[in-house]
Enzyme design. Structure first.
Site, short mmCIF file in Angstrom:
data_model
loop_
_atom_site.label_atom_id
_atom_site.label_comp_id
_atom_site.label_asym_id
_atom_site.label_seq_id
_atom_site.Cartn_x
_atom_site.Cartn_y
_atom_site.Cartn_z
CB ILE A 1 -5.41 14.57 -2.47
CG1 ILE A 1 -6.10 15.57 -1.54
CG2 ILE A 1 -5.63 14.95 -3.94
CD1 ILE A 1 -5.56 16.98 -1.63
N PRO A 2 -6.03 11.21 -3.68
CG PRO A 2 -7.83 9.99 -4.51
CD PRO A 2 -7.49 11.19 -3.69
CB CYS A 3 -2.08 12.37 -6.94
SG CYS A 3 -0.83 12.15 -5.69
CG HIS A 4 -2.82 6.36 -5.14
ND1 HIS A 4 -3.28 7.17 -4.11
CD2 HIS A 4 -3.68 5.31 -5.21
CE1 HIS A 4 -4.36 6.62 -3.59
NE2 HIS A 4 -4.62 5.49 -4.24
NE ARG A 5 -8.19 5.85 -5.45
CZ ARG A 5 -9.01 6.25 -4.50
NH1 ARG A 5 -9.83 7.26 -4.73
NH2 ARG A 5 -9.02 5.65 -3.34
#
Length: 187
Positions: A147-151
Site C-alpha cells: 500500500i504505497p503511502c510513500h507516494r
C-alpha cells in the site's frame, strides 16, 4: 526467516499468523501472513526491533519457528522494490476501518512514479475536509510498499511522515522515478 504466532486479528488465540524477517534493499523487512493473506509488511533497521514491535501487537501469541513459503513472498517484495511497474501479486489482508480501506485503495491507484497530497487523496475518496484523517490512515498502513503511502506528500510537495522513516520514503520514490525514467528512455 523465523517465527509463527497463533492469535486472531485482535491478539486473541485463534487464527494462525506466521511471520519472518529478512533483508531487502531498504534494510530489514518483516512479513506476516494470516490464512487470509499478507497482513503486515514492515521496514526497519534491525530484525529484533521489527519482531518486538510485531509481537507487542499480539501479547497472547504462541511463537513457533517459521516456514519456507516466505522465500516466495520475500522474493516478490524484493522484485517489486527493484521493478515497481511489475506490480505485486500477493493476496493482502489489510484489516482497518472502512475509511482506512478507502484511503488505502486510493493509494494503490497512484501510479508508479507519481505522487499525491493528503488533500488530493481526501478529495478522491469523497471526504475533501479529511486530509488529517488521510494522514492518520497512512500512518496506520500495515503493509509498507504494497500500500504505497510513500507516494503521498505534503501539499507543498515535500516529504512528511512515513512510518518506516523519511529516508526509506525518499529511497522508494527515487527508485520509482528512476525506473519510470528508464522506461521513458527505452520507449
Amino acid at each position: 526467516m523465523n517465527n509463527t504466532i497463533s492469535p486472531n486479528h485482535n491478539g486473541e488465540p485463534g487464527n494462525q499468523i506466521r511471520f519472518a524477517t529478512g533483508m531487502c534493499p531498504l534494510g530489514w523487512l518483516l512479513v506476516a501472513v494470516k490464512p487470509t493473506g499478507v497482513c503486515a509488511i514492515a521496514l526497519g533497521d534491525a530484525p529484533e526491533d521489527l519482531t518486538t514491535a510485531f509481537q507487542d501487537k499480539y501479547p497472547e501469541a504462541e511463537f513457533i519457528d517459521g516456514s519456507l513459503e516466505f522465500e516466495r513472498i520475500f522474493a516478490a517484495l524484493r522484485q517489486f522494490i527493484d521493478i515497481p511497474e511489475q506490480g505485486l501479486a500477493l493476496t493482502l489482508d489489510t484489516g482497518g476501518t472502512p475509511f482506512q480501506q478507502r484511503v488505502w485503495q486510493a493509494l494503490r491507484e497512484i501510479p508508479v512514479g507519481a505522487t499525491a497530497s493528503y488533500s488530493e487523496i481526501a478529495r478522491r475518496i469523497g471526504s475533501p475536509n479529511s486530509a488529517r484523517a488521510v494522514a492518520s490512515a497512512c500512518a496506520a498502513n500495515p503493509l509498507a510498499i504494497a500500500i504505497p503511502c510513500h507516494r503521498v506528500l505534503r501539499i507543498d510537495g515535500k516529504l512528511s511522515g512515513y512510518r518506516w522513516g523519511l529516508e526509506r520514503k525518499a529511497a522508494l520514490l527515487r527508485r520509482e522515478l528512476l525506473y519510470k525514467k528508464q522506461l521513458i528512455e527505452i520507449g
